[in-house]
Design a protein around this motif. Structure first.
Motif, mmCIF file in Angstrom:
data_model
loop_
_atom_site.group_PDB
_atom_site.id
_atom_site.type_symbol
_atom_site.label_atom_id
_atom_site.label_comp_id
_atom_site.label_asym_id
_atom_site.label_seq_id
_atom_site.Cartn_x
_atom_site.Cartn_y
_atom_site.Cartn_z
ATOM 1 N N MET A 201 9.069 0.315 -4.896
ATOM 2 C CA MET A 201 7.939 -0.700 -4.678
ATOM 3 C C MET A 201 7.063 -0.634 -3.623
ATOM 4 N N ASN A 202 5.387 -0.630 -4.381
ATOM 5 C CA ASN A 202 4.451 -0.144 -3.057
ATOM 6 C C ASN A 202 4.383 -1.469 -2.628
ATOM 7 N N PHE A 203 4.261 -1.469 -0.928
ATOM 8 C CA PHE A 203 3.979 -2.063 -0.109
ATOM 9 C C PHE A 203 2.997 -1.207 0.851
ATOM 10 N N ASN A 204 1.827 -1.278 1.449
ATOM 11 C CA ASN A 204 1.363 -0.752 2.291
ATOM 12 C C ASN A 204 1.157 -1.897 3.558
ATOM 13 N N LEU A 205 2.118 -1.516 4.451
ATOM 14 C CA LEU A 205 2.292 -3.019 5.740
ATOM 15 C C LEU A 205 0.028 -2.363 6.185
ATOM 16 N N GLU A 206 0.253 -1.394 6.169
ATOM 17 C CA GLU A 206 -1.836 -1.361 7.304
ATOM 18 C C GLU A 206 -2.627 -2.158 6.383
ATOM 19 N N HIS A 207 -2.298 -2.143 5.155
ATOM 20 C CA HIS A 207 -3.494 -3.054 4.024
ATOM 21 C C HIS A 207 -3.248 -4.655 4.297
ATOM 22 N N PHE A 208 -1.958 -4.642 4.359
ATOM 23 C CA PHE A 208 -1.391 -6.174 4.376
ATOM 24 C C PHE A 208 -1.924 -6.546 5.528
ATOM 25 N N LYS A 209 -1.631 -6.177 6.961
ATOM 26 C CA LYS A 209 -2.095 -6.348 7.804
ATOM 27 C C LYS A 209 -3.458 -6.771 8.027
ATOM 28 N N GLU A 210 -4.167 -5.675 7.477
ATOM 29 C CA GLU A 210 -5.915 -5.217 7.492
ATOM 30 C C GLU A 210 -6.274 -7.072 6.847
ATOM 31 N N SER A 211 -5.388 -7.717 6.092
ATOM 32 C CA SER A 211 -6.150 -8.466 4.500
ATOM 33 C C SER A 211 -5.849 -9.986 5.648
ATOM 34 N N LEU A 212 -4.876 -9.816 6.002
ATOM 35 C CA LEU A 212 -3.866 -10.740 6.875
ATOM 36 C C LEU A 212 -5.387 -10.884 7.581
ATOM 37 N N ILE A 213 -4.984 -10.057 8.775
ATOM 38 C CA ILE A 213 -6.850 -10.871 9.451
ATOM 39 C C ILE A 213 -8.207 -10.340 8.756
ATOM 40 N N TYR A 214 -8.571 -9.806 7.948
ATOM 41 C CA TYR A 214 -9.700 -10.649 6.950
ATOM 42 C C TYR A 214 -9.580 -12.185 6.190
#
Lengths: 251, 236, 233
Positions: free
Chosen positions: B1-14
């Motif tokens: 499964m592809n899930f990039n936690l860093e990108h997720f966090k960045e999106s959360l902040i945005y």
């Protein structure tokens, strides 16, 4: 003959029935009295397997079952020999008066529809509802609903009808007419067990009165004995309290 | 499964950064909806001639229109006609000066007015007719009876339905991304167009919405305990 | 720029848009059929209190009710490839038509919403009804099927109708993942002709007619099953 032997029932830590035994002869009308929480309703519900007892045995006619370890088939068998009249009527809300009375015959006992209809009409006529066949429960008064409930039980021609406080949800002015119907059922010689608070009814109709309190049978006997000459202190107290509350009652 | 936690966090902040936009897309329509929705409900329940009937037709018909379709139409008209309107009103503004978030607010307000009017109407109808008669019998006018007797009794009944409306509004506000307004969803996916982590972006948006609606619902539960104590009686 | 709304263009659009109504209907039909099955399964899990599954189902229903349809649609559209492609070595995004993502999303969404409707319907029926059925000698299955189920269907009918209206409306979001339903078709007409308002107005009419039709249908059904109770219109 109906016999309950050594029935016990707990709700959690609370012991509702502590080893109760009751015997009812064919055609007898037995009235069970007692304060609320005495276990009388639970006893009745256990006989119809609406509650599962923790132990005890039940005999109806030639059928004897264990109240705890009974098969689905045995339970159905018992239920088809008994009928129940509920405190708050519990008429099937999606069915008319006549359909309510027919349901147990057609679906439960596979009586042909035409024959079931005939018997249901007769039963409804008998309880004085000949003009309400096609009314839904929502269109009937409490007293009328309970009369349908009685017809629904009576039509099944059961070995015993169990009445669970059949008049206590009714407006006072409707109690009398409902009790009159129950008396008519008793006069037909049907075996009945009635849980009620109506003392005058117990005195008029009962062959035997059972007084329960705290999950045991405190005293039993003919109405004459129980009402005019009770032996137990608890029975005396209960009766004096009830009689002082019930203006209709006089000995 | 592809899930990039860093990108997720960045999106959360945005996504969270654009929460204020979502809040105004919810709050303004809510206030407008409560005001006009209550008026429409009263007009319908008290059967004001002609207007009552017109409102019934309007609400029934308008509720048949998907919000995204209404939004696209309003936006189209706004885009094409704003300059004409500005000229007509002698405003020194043109379409390029305007933020079309007002189109989103307008579309959501129209929907809110309709759904809230239905909720309020249901609550009004649940109140016993005798309450009106009792009001009149002690000499209150219709308006006084509504204000002092009916509305206070209606509020506790209406609150659960209104909470549903608020949750519905929060969720509906996401469709404004279709006309390019940046709120939680569009915000959370801003980094995605750079990182190609669209899935992470939408998960982040979902988490924010989910948190938001759960908070609103738990607040509603508390509110329910405060209001409507007098409604309780022996039978319930 | 010309006129905003021209009747000729409106009528020209009708035959261009109507065929795509089948896409809208297919989403609604799939979502309803499989959503009902999923909803019933969820209710069974809740009523039988099956351990672990109960908790999962609770979170699932809360998520579906607490997040926008649009976000769910996007999650499925990007999520299914992201989850499955690395594991199965597939390339789902290309192999699947966009409409399949719409089916999946709407089924998952309806399952959750319908489960809530069914659950509250079944718990609204007093246990006394079951007891009465058993007491006249019906089996448990007969009691459920003849006494509880009809009353449950009646209770669930009005919210089910509103849900169906909402489903039709929500289906208009699928153009955002590139599905050409009536809304998607209206947009493509707009792109091709630079005139989109007439197309939008036409689909607004379609949605209004569908919504009124569904409401009328459920109003009739509800009256048919009134069981003697007077209902407000």
């Amino acid at each position: 003959m109906i016999e309950v032997k050594n029935i016990k029932k707990n709700f959690g830590k609370h012991s509702v029935l502590k080893d109760v035994s009751v015997k009812v002869e064919d055609g007898q009308v037995v009235v069970i009295l007692g304060p609320s929480g005495s276990g009388k309703t639970t006893l009745l519900r256990c006989i119809n397997f609406l509650e599962n007892a923790d132990s005890g045995r039940l005999t109806i006619g030639n059928l004897e079952v264990d109240l705890k370890k009974s098969t689905k088939k045995e339970i159905l068998n018992i239920r088809r020999r008994t009928a129940f009249v509920f405190q708050n009527y519990n008429l099937f809300a999606n069915k008319t008066a006549i359909e309510n009375v027919m349901e147990g015959l057609v679906t439960g006992r596979h009586v042909p529809k035409a024959q079931a209809r005939e018997r249901a009409e007769e039963a409804l006529n008998w309880v004085g509802l000949s003009d309400k066949f096609n009314y839904y429960p929502a269109q009937l008064s409490g007293g009328q609903q309970q009369r349908v409930g009685i017809a629904r039980a009576f039509v099944l021609d059961p070995e015993v009808i169990l009445f669970d406080e059949p008049t206590s949800a009714l407006d006072p002015e409707l109690v009398g007419e409902t009790l009159d119907i129950i008396k008519k059922v008793a006069e037909k010689g049907i075996t009945m067990i009635v849980v009620t608070h109506e003392m005058s009814f117990a005195q008029d109709v009962a062959d035997k009165v059972i007084f329960m309190d705290g999950g045991i049978v405190v005293e039993e006997g003919t109405p004459e004995v129980i009402f005019s000459n009770p032996k137990e202190e608890r029975t005396k107290q209960f009766l004096s309290r009830i009689i002082s509350l019930d203006p209709n009652y006089s000995i | 499964m592809n899930f990039n936690l860093e990108h997720f966090k960045e999106s959360l902040i945005y996504g969270l950064a654009y929460l204020p936009n979502t809040l105004s897309l919810v709050f303004v329509p809510l206030v407008i909806g409560l005001t006009f929705g209550t008026v429409i409900a009263l007009v319908r329940v008290y059967k004001v001639p002609v207007i009552g009937w017109l409102m019934a037709v309007f609400v029934t018909v308008y509720q048949g229109i998907p919000i995204v379709v209404a939004l696209m139409i309003y936006n189209l008209i706004f885009m094409l006609k704003f300059n004409d309107l500005a000229a007509f009103l002698h405003l020194k503004k043109s379409i390029s000066d305007m933020n079309n978030i007002w189109v989103g607010i307008f579309a959501l307000s129209m929907a809110a007015v309709c759904s809230i009017s239905e909720a309020v109407r249901g609550a009004l109808l649940s109140i016993d007719k005798g309450q009106n008669e009792a009001g009149y019998s002690v000499g209150l006018t219709t308006i006084q009876t509504i204000r002092r007797i009916i509305i206070p009794q209606m509020i506790p009944v209406a609150i659960p339905m209104l909470i549903n409306n608020v949750v519905g509004l929060i969720k509906a506000s996401s469709v404004v991304m279709a006309i390019g307004i940046v709120e939680i969803v569009a915000g959370a996916t801003i980094p995605s167009s750079r990182t190609y982590s669209f899935f992470e972006g939408y998960v982040a948006a979902a988490v924010i919405y989910w948190g938001f609606t759960v908070v609103v619902e738990s607040l509603a539960q508390r509110l329910k305990k405060y209001t409507g104590k007098f409604r309780r009686n022996l039978y319930d | 720029m010309g006129k905003l709304f021209v009747w000729d263009r409106f009528f020209e659009n009708i035959p261009k848009i109507l065929p795509y109504l089948s896409v809208t209907f297919s989403i609604v039909v799939y979502a309803t059929l499989f959503g009902v099955l999923l909803g019933i399964s969820i209710v069974l899990v809740q009523i039988k209190k099956i351990p672990v599954l109960v908790q999962i189902v609770k979170v699932y229903v809360s998520f579906m009710r607490g997040t926008p349809m649009l976000v769910q649609l996007m999650l499925v559209y990007y999520g299914i490839p992201a989850l499955f492609d690395p594991v199965f070595g597939t390339n789902i995004n290309r192999e699947w038509g966009a409409v399949n993502f719409a089916y999946v999303t709407f089924i998952l969404n309806q399952g959750a919403f319908l489960s809530a409707i069914f659950y509250s319907a079944i718990t609204s029926i007093s246990y006394g009804q079951t007891e009465a059925g058993l007491s006249v000698g019906l089996t448990e299955f007969q009691t459920f099927h003849r006494i509880v189920l009809p009353q449950m269907v009646k209770t669930a009918m009005p919210p089910f109708g509103s849900d169906l209206v909402g489903l039709f409306q929500n289906s208009s979001l699928v153009f955002l993942i590139g599905v050409t339903d009536i809304m998607g078709r209206a947009k493509t007409i707009g792109t091709a002709t630079k005139h989109v308002l007439e197309a939008y107005v036409f689909i607004v009419l379609i949605y209004i007619i569908i919504s009124l039709g569904v409401r009328l249908l459920f109003f009739r059904l509800n009256n048919k099953m009134s069981f003697g109770k007077e209902e407000m219109g």
